[in-house]
Scaffold this motif. Structure first.
Motif, PDB file in Angstrom:
ATOM      1  N   THR A   1     -81.197  25.022   8.891  1.00 41.39           N
ATOM      2  CA  THR A   1     -82.074  24.376   9.862  1.00 41.39           C
ATOM      3  C   THR A   1     -81.743  22.898   9.997  1.00 41.39           C
ATOM      4  O   THR A   1     -81.613  22.366  11.111  1.00 41.39           O
ATOM      5  N   PHE A   2     -81.586  22.210   8.867  1.00 43.53           N
ATOM      6  CA  PHE A   2     -81.247  20.789   8.954  1.00 43.53           C
ATOM      7  C   PHE A   2     -79.833  20.590   9.493  1.00 43.53           C
ATOM      8  O   PHE A   2     -79.576  19.655  10.263  1.00 43.53           O
ATOM      9  N   SER A   3     -78.912  21.468   9.129  1.00 46.68           N
ATOM     10  CA  SER A   3     -77.544  21.362   9.643  1.00 46.68           C
ATOM     11  C   SER A   3     -77.513  21.547  11.158  1.00 46.68           C
ATOM     12  O   SER A   3     -76.763  20.860  11.866  1.00 46.68           O
ATOM     13  N   LEU A   4     -78.322  22.466  11.677  1.00 43.35           N
ATOM     14  CA  LEU A   4     -78.384  22.661  13.132  1.00 43.35           C
ATOM     15  C   LEU A   4     -79.026  21.464  13.823  1.00 43.35           C
ATOM     16  O   LEU A   4     -78.684  21.152  14.974  1.00 43.35           O
ATOM     17  N   SER A   5     -79.942  20.773  13.146  1.00 48.84           N
ATOM     18  CA  SER A   5     -80.482  19.532  13.697  1.00 48.84           C
ATOM     19  C   SER A   5     -79.376  18.491  13.834  1.00 48.84           C
ATOM     20  O   SER A   5     -79.284  17.789  14.851  1.00 48.84           O
ATOM     21  N   LEU A   6     -78.534  18.392  12.814  1.00 50.17           N
ATOM     22  CA  LEU A   6     -77.400  17.465  12.890  1.00 50.17           C
ATOM     23  C   LEU A   6     -76.415  17.895  13.970  1.00 50.17           C
ATOM     24  O   LEU A   6     -75.843  17.049  14.675  1.00 50.17           O
ATOM     25  N   MET A   7     -76.210  19.195  14.123  1.00 48.28           N
ATOM     26  CA  MET A   7     -75.292  19.661  15.150  1.00 48.28           C
ATOM     27  C   MET A   7     -75.798  19.318  16.547  1.00 48.28           C
ATOM     28  O   MET A   7     -75.033  18.975  17.444  1.00 48.28           O
ATOM     29  N   GLY A   8     -77.117  19.403  16.737  1.00 46.93           N
ATOM     30  CA  GLY A   8     -77.688  18.999  18.010  1.00 46.93           C
ATOM     31  C   GLY A   8     -77.424  17.541  18.294  1.00 46.93           C
ATOM     32  O   GLY A   8     -77.120  17.149  19.433  1.00 46.93           O
ATOM     33  N   THR A   9     -77.513  16.704  17.259  1.00 46.20           N
ATOM     34  CA  THR A   9     -77.193  15.285  17.415  1.00 46.20           C
ATOM     35  C   THR A   9     -75.739  15.102  17.817  1.00 46.20           C
ATOM     36  O   THR A   9     -75.408  14.271  18.677  1.00 46.20           O
ATOM     37  N   PHE A  10     -74.844  15.875  17.224  1.00 45.89           N
ATOM     38  CA  PHE A  10     -73.420  15.796  17.579  1.00 45.89           C
ATOM     39  C   PHE A  10     -73.192  16.180  19.038  1.00 45.89           C
ATOM     40  O   PHE A  10     -72.466  15.500  19.770  1.00 45.89           O
ATOM     41  N   LEU A  11     -73.818  17.254  19.493  1.00 45.58           N
ATOM     42  CA  LEU A  11     -73.618  17.699  20.870  1.00 45.58           C
ATOM     43  C   LEU A  11     -74.092  16.656  21.870  1.00 45.58           C
ATOM     44  O   LEU A  11     -73.448  16.419  22.898  1.00 45.58           O
ATOM     45  N   VAL A  12     -75.212  15.998  21.565  1.00 50.33           N
ATOM     46  CA  VAL A  12     -75.777  15.031  22.504  1.00 50.33           C
ATOM     47  C   VAL A  12     -74.948  13.761  22.555  1.00 50.33           C
ATOM     48  O   VAL A  12     -74.827  13.134  23.615  1.00 50.33           O
ATOM     49  N   ARG A  13     -74.330  13.369  21.441  1.00 49.25           N
ATOM     50  CA  ARG A  13     -73.749  12.037  21.339  1.00 49.25           C
ATOM     51  C   ARG A  13     -72.232  12.000  21.225  1.00 49.25           C
ATOM     52  O   ARG A  13     -71.667  10.916  21.086  1.00 49.25           O
ATOM     53  N   SER A  14     -71.569  13.140  21.305  1.00 52.42           N
ATOM     54  CA  SER A  14     -70.128  13.153  21.089  1.00 52.42           C
ATOM     55  C   SER A  14     -69.318  13.068  22.363  1.00 52.42           C
ATOM     56  O   SER A  14     -68.135  12.736  22.335  1.00 52.42           O
ATOM     57  N   GLY A  15     -69.936  13.417  23.509  1.00 50.96           N
ATOM     58  CA  GLY A  15     -69.186  13.463  24.752  1.00 50.96           C
ATOM     59  C   GLY A  15     -68.480  14.782  24.980  1.00 50.96           C
ATOM     60  O   GLY A  15     -67.726  14.923  25.938  1.00 50.96           O
ATOM     61  N   VAL A  16     -68.730  15.800  24.124  1.00 50.38           N
ATOM     62  CA  VAL A  16     -68.057  17.082  24.303  1.00 50.38           C
ATOM     63  C   VAL A  16     -68.691  17.913  25.407  1.00 50.38           C
ATOM     64  O   VAL A  16     -68.145  18.928  25.816  1.00 50.38           O
ATOM     65  N   LEU A  17     -69.863  17.515  25.886  1.00 51.40           N
ATOM     66  CA  LEU A  17     -70.496  18.242  26.980  1.00 51.40           C
ATOM     67  C   LEU A  17     -71.112  17.255  27.960  1.00 51.40           C
ATOM     68  O   LEU A  17     -71.386  16.104  27.641  1.00 51.40           O
ATOM     69  N   THR A  18     -71.299  17.747  29.169  1.00 55.55           N
ATOM     70  CA  THR A  18     -71.932  16.957  30.217  1.00 55.55           C
ATOM     71  C   THR A  18     -73.308  17.539  30.495  1.00 55.55           C
ATOM     72  O   THR A  18     -73.444  18.728  30.771  1.00 55.55           O
ATOM     73  N   SER A  19     -74.325  16.680  30.411  1.00 47.51           N
ATOM     74  CA  SER A  19     -75.693  17.143  30.599  1.00 47.51           C
ATOM     75  C   SER A  19     -76.558  15.960  30.991  1.00 47.51           C
ATOM     76  O   SER A  19     -76.269  14.812  30.632  1.00 47.51           O
ATOM     77  N   VAL A  20     -77.636  16.244  31.713  1.00 49.74           N
ATOM     78  CA  VAL A  20     -78.585  15.177  32.031  1.00 49.74           C
ATOM     79  C   VAL A  20     -79.256  14.667  30.760  1.00 49.74           C
ATOM     80  O   VAL A  20     -79.842  13.587  30.746  1.00 49.74           O
ATOM     81  N   HIS A  21     -79.170  15.440  29.667  1.00 51.49           N
ATOM     82  CA  HIS A  21     -79.800  15.040  28.410  1.00 51.49           C
ATOM     83  C   HIS A  21     -78.856  14.242  27.520  1.00 51.49           C
ATOM     84  O   HIS A  21     -79.296  13.659  26.544  1.00 51.49           O
ATOM     85  N   ALA A  22     -77.543  14.259  27.794  1.00 50.73           N
ATOM     86  CA  ALA A  22     -76.575  13.658  26.888  1.00 50.73           C
ATOM     87  C   ALA A  22     -76.693  12.137  26.907  1.00 50.73           C
ATOM     88  O   ALA A  22     -76.864  11.520  27.954  1.00 50.73           O
ATOM     89  N   PHE A  23     -76.564  11.518  25.707  1.00 55.76           N
ATOM     90  CA  PHE A  23     -76.733  10.079  25.592  1.00 55.76           C
ATOM     91  C   PHE A  23     -75.409   9.328  25.682  1.00 55.76           C
ATOM     92  O   PHE A  23     -75.346   8.260  26.253  1.00 55.76           O
ATOM     93  N   ALA A  24     -74.376   9.849  25.070  1.00 58.43           N
ATOM     94  CA  ALA A  24     -73.171   9.042  24.893  1.00 58.43           C
ATOM     95  C   ALA A  24     -71.928   9.862  25.172  1.00 58.43           C
ATOM     96  O   ALA A  24     -71.917  11.076  25.091  1.00 58.43           O
ATOM     97  N   ASN A  25     -70.871   9.142  25.492  1.00 49.71           N
ATOM     98  CA  ASN A  25     -69.577   9.774  25.721  1.00 49.71           C
ATOM     99  C   ASN A  25     -68.533   8.997  24.933  1.00 49.71           C
ATOM    100  O   ASN A  25     -67.693   8.308  25.483  1.00 49.71           O
ATOM    101  N   ASP A  26     -68.634   9.079  23.617  1.00 48.78           N
ATOM    102  CA  ASP A  26     -67.800   8.285  22.730  1.00 48.78           C
ATOM    103  C   ASP A  26     -67.263   9.184  21.618  1.00 48.78           C
ATOM    104  O   ASP A  26     -68.001   9.569  20.713  1.00 48.78           O
ATOM    105  N   PRO A  27     -65.971   9.526  21.658  1.00 52.83           N
ATOM    106  CA  PRO A  27     -65.402  10.408  20.631  1.00 52.83           C
ATOM    107  C   PRO A  27     -65.540   9.858  19.222  1.00 52.83           C
ATOM    108  O   PRO A  27     -65.684  10.625  18.265  1.00 52.83           O
ATOM    109  N   ALA A  28     -65.495   8.511  19.063  1.00 56.12           N
ATOM    110  CA  ALA A  28     -65.615   7.933  17.723  1.00 56.12           C
ATOM    111  C   ALA A  28     -66.977   8.247  17.124  1.00 56.12           C
ATOM    112  O   ALA A  28     -67.096   8.601  15.950  1.00 56.12           O
TER     113      ALA A  28
END
Length: 669
Positions: A287-314
C-alpha cells in the motif's frame, strides 16, 4: 529586511529538518539494536522538531505567495497579483515543488502524531517505528532540497507580475482535494513503519495489528474522501459531466485505496484470529509502495494528464530510486524475518476468515488489473514497441465483473462466524435477504424509469445483497437485549464502522449503476429564446450577459428551467471564462444538485449570431457516488474511535493471538 529573507528562512528550516530526520532515522534504530534507552528516546523529540521546522518552511512559502514575492520562482510561475487571496493560499500546493513540501509537512505531521500516541507501547517498538518514519522523511526532504527547492530565486531579473495559477486549479476543489489525498497517501507511511518495526522486532502477533489498525483506518478514510473529492472536482470543473474516466493519475490514487481496503480487512483477521500475518505485512508494504508509485507517475513526466505536476526526468528518477529502495529493503526484511515469527491458525472454508481472504484476493486482482492497464502502455512506449491507449472499455470489462463477484462474498461475510460455520445456518440467515435482493433489484428499475436495464438491476441486486444481510445481523445481535436501543449500545464502534462502510459501498454501487445507464445528455445550439426539453425539464435561454471577475472576463448564459408545464421555475447560469493573465478559456458549469438527480449545463463554443453550443445533462443518482464515499470514510473514522484501541496501548506488553477480554465478539472489520 525580515520580509525579504523569508524564502531563505524557509530554505534553512528545511535543512535543519533534514538533519533532524537523519538523526531520527539512525539513533532510535541503533538504540533498539543495542538496547540503549537514551538512543531510543531520540526518535520522539526529533519527530517533533522535524515537524516544527517543516511547518516553518511551509509557512514561509505561504507568506511568499500572500505577499506576491515574484522574486521566488515558484511564486512567479504559479501566482499573480490579481489572484484572489484564497487561491494564492491553495496555489502553494498547486504546483510540483509546493505539493511536495505539503507532502513532507504531512509526513512529518503523521510522524509527530505517531510519537505522541505511542507513548505506552514497548520502547523498542516505538523506536523502530520512529526510525522507519525518519528514513522515509529523509528521502522526501532530500528530494525537495536536491531536485525541487520551492525557494529558488529569480534575482536579479524578477518579473513585475506572476504567470498566474492554472485556471483549472482556480477552484475550491484545489483547496480540499490534494490535502485530503495526501493525508491518505502519507498516512499509510505510519502503517508501513509499524509493519517493518514488527518484522524487525519479531512481533508479528495480534498486538502490533491492534496498534496499527487505528492508523490504517484513519489513513484509509482520508484517502477515500480525497478520491471522492477528486471525482467531484472533475465532474463539475472539466465541463463534460464525467466523474471518473480512468485517467492514469486517477488510477494512481485508486491503487493504494484497493490494497488499503484489503489491509483494513486483513488487520482485522490478524488481530482476531492471529492468522494472515505475512499477508498483512505484505499488504502494508504494498500500500505504501503504491502511494510512492503514484507520486512517481504524477511527477516523472512519463505520462500526460491534467493531473500531472511535473515533466522532469531527474525528479522522476529520484522518486523511482526512492521507490526501489523502499520496496527492496522492505521485502528483504520480510524475507529474513517473516518465516521466523509466522505460524498457522486453522479455519474452515465456510467461515469469516475464509471469506475475508477471498475478498482480499479479489481486491488484489483488481489492483493488478488497474496497475497493468496503467503501466503497460508506458512500458511499451519506453521500450520503443509503439504507443497504445488503454481506456475505459478495458477497465470496465474487467473491473465491473470482479466488483460484482466480490459483492457476493461481502454479503456472505457479514453474517458468517469466525473459524467455522455450518452451511445450513448460513442458508437460514441469508435466504430471505437473497430473495428480497433479487426481486427488488429486478423490479426497482421498472418503477424508476419504466424501462428495465440489466446493468442497473445487477447493481441494485449487488447493493441490496450487501445491505440486507447486515440488517439481519444487526437484528440477531440486538433481539435479546432489553430494548433495541440497549442492543445498539452493546455493539462496538468498530462494528458500526463496518456496517457504515459496507453501506457506503452499496450506495456507491447504486450511484454508479444508475448514472452510467440512465444519464441523459443533449448537445444543442442555443440562443436567447431557445427552449430545449431534457428528461421532462424545459431549459430556456433568456439572455446572454458579460461580467468581469477578479482576474477573468466571462460570458454568462441566463437559463430558466421548469419541470413540466406547471412545475416550479429556477435559474441556472453557466459561464465561459477568459483568464486575463494566460488568455486561457475555461467552462464554468451550472449545477442544480439533488439527492436523486443533478441538472447540469455547460457552455461550449460561441457559434456566432448570439448562439452558443450547450451541453445539457440529466444525471440521476450521481450524488450517491460521493455520498457512498463519505459513508465509507465515516465508517473508518468510527472504527478509529473504538475504545478497544485506547486500551490496546495500555495492555501492549502482553502480545497474544487470543481474543482480548475487552474485545467484543461482534466487533468486526
Amino acid at each position: 529586511m525580515f520580509i525579504k529573507l523569508i524564502p531563505e528562512i524557509g530554505h534553512f528550516a528545511l535543512i535543519i529538518a533534514l538533519l533532524m530526520a537523519m538523526v531520527q532515522a539512525v539513533m532510535p534504530l541503533a538504540g533498539a539494536a543495542t538496547r540503549r534507552p537514551l538512543w531510543m528516546a531520540y526518535g520522539q523529540p526529533m519527530a517533533a522538531g522535524q515537524f516544527l521546522f517543516v511547518a516553518i518552511a511551509y509557512a514561509c512559502l505561504t507568506a511568499s505567495y500572500m505577499l506576491d514575492d515574484f522574486s521566488v520562482a515558484n511564486v512567479a510561475n504559479n501566482s499573480n497579483s490579481l489572484l484572489p487571496w484564497y487561491y494564492k493560499f491553495s496555489a502553494v500546493w498547486g504546483n510540483h515543488e509546493g505539493s511536495v513540501l505539503l507532502w513532507s509537512l504531512m509526513l512529518a505531521g503523521w510522524g509527530f502524531a505517531a510519537s505522541l500516541f505511542t507513548g505506552n507501547l514497548p520502547r523498542d517498538m516505538v523506536a523502530r517505528v520512529m526510525g522507519v518514519m525518519g528514513m522515509v522523511c529523509v528521502g522526501f526532504l532530500l528530494f525537495i532540497l536536491i531536485t525541487s527547492n520551492p525557494f529558488e530565486r529569480l534575482l536579479p531579473d524578477m518579473p513585475q507580475d506572476g504567470a498566474d495559477l492554472n485556471p483549472l486549479l482556480q477552484d475550491f476543489g484545489l483547496v480540499v482535494h490534494p490535502p485530503m489525498l495526501y493525508m491518505g497517501y502519507v498516512g499509510f507511511s505510519v502503517v508501513f513503519a509499524f509493519a517493518i518495526a514488527a518484522l524487525m522486532g519479531g512481533r508479528l502477533d495480534a498486538a502490533w495489528t491492534r496498534w496499527a489498525r487505528p492508523w490504517t483506518n484513519l489513513a484509509w478514510a482520508f484517502l477515500t474522501v480525497g478520491i471522492a473529492l477528486g471525482s467531484w472536482w472533475a465532474y463539475y470543473e472539466l465541463g463534460w459531466g464525467g466523474w471518473w474516466f480512468w485517467d492514469p493519475v486517477e488510477n494512481a490514487s485508486l491503487l493504494p485505496w484497493l490494497t488499503g481496503t484489503a489491509l483494513v480487512h486483513s488487520l482485522a483477521v490478524t488481530e482476531k484470529r492471529g492468522s494472515f500475518k505475512s499477508w498483512t505485512v505484505l499488504l502494508a508494504i504494498s500500500t505504501f509502495s503504491l502511494s510512492l508509485m503514484g507520486t512517481f507517475l504524477v511527477r516523472s513526466g512519463v505520462l500526460t494528464s491534467v493531473h500531472a505536476f511535473a515533466n522532469d526526468p531527474a525528479r522522476g528518477f529520484f522518486i523511482l530510486m526512492l521507490l526501489a529502495i523502499t520496496v527492496t529493503l522492505s521485502l528483504l526484511v520480510f524475507a529474513l524475518r517473516a518465516p521466523r515469527v509466522s505460524h498457522k491458525v486453522g479455519f474452515n472454508w465456510l467461515s469469516r476468515d475464509a471469506l475475508l481472504l477471498v475478498n482480499n484476493i479479489f481486491l488484489v486482482i483488481m489492483t493488478v488489473t488497474v496497475l497493468l492497464g496503467t503501466v503497460y502502455p508506458l512500458i511499451l512506449d519506453s521500450l520503443g514497441l509503439g504507443k497504445i491507449s488503454v481506456g475505459p472499455p478495458y477497465f470496465n470489462a474487467l473491473f465491473v465483473p470482479l466488483t460484482v463477484v466480490m459483492c457476493i462474498f461481502m454479503g456472505l461475510g457479514s453474517v458468517t462466524r469466525w473459524k467455522s460455520m455450518a452451511a445450513r445456518d448460513l442458508v437460514r440467515k441469508l435466504w430471505l435477504a437473497g430473495v428480497a435482493a433479487l426481486v427488488l433489484g429486478v423490479l426497482m428499475p421498472l418503477f424508476y424509469r419504466g424501462e428495465w436495464n440489466l446493468f442497473v438491476s445487477l447493481g441494485i441486486v449487488s447493493a441490496l445483497w450487501i445491505v440486507l444481510p447486515m440488517v439481519r445481523d444487526v437484528f440477531d445481535k440486538t433481539r435479546h437485549a432489553s430494548s433495541f436501543v440497549a442492543g445498539v449500545r452493546k455493539l462496538s464502534l468498530s462494528y458500526w464502522g463496518m456496517v457504515l462502510g459496507h453501506i457506503g459501498v452499496a450506495v456507491t454501487i447504486v450511484g454508479v449503476a444508475v448514472v452510467s445507464n440512465y444519464n441523459i445528455e443533449r448537445n444543442v445550439r442555443m440562443s436567447p429564446g431557445t427552449t430545449v426539453d431534457v428528461a421532462g425539464y424545459q431549459f430556456t435561454m433568456r439572455e446572454l450577459t458579460e461580467r468581469r471577475g477578479p482576474n477573468f472576463l466571462a460570458d454568462t448564459s441566463i437559463i430558466e428551467v421548469q419541470r413540466g408545464d406547471a412545475g416550479s421555475r429556477f435559474t441556472m447560469r453557466p459561464e465561459k471564462r477568459l483568464y486575463l493573465a494566460t488568455g486561457m478559456p475555461m467552462t464554468q458549469v451550472a449545477l442544480r444538485p439533488g439527492l436523486f438527480r443533478d441538472l447540469y449545463v455547460a457552455m461550449g463554443e460561441d457559434l456566432g449570431d448570439g448562439s452558443w453550443a450547450m451541453r445539457v445533462q440529466y444525471k440521476p443518482f450521481v450524488r450517491w457516488l460521493w455520498l457512498g464515499a463519505l459513508l465509507m470514510a465515516s465508517g473508518g473514522l468510527l472504527a478509529v474511535l473504538d475504545k478497544r484501541y485506547r486500551r490496546a496501548a495500555v495492555n501492549s506488553g502482553v502480545p497474544s493471538t487470543k481474543r482480548n477480554s475487552d474485545t467484543p465478539r461482534e466487533a468486526t472489520v
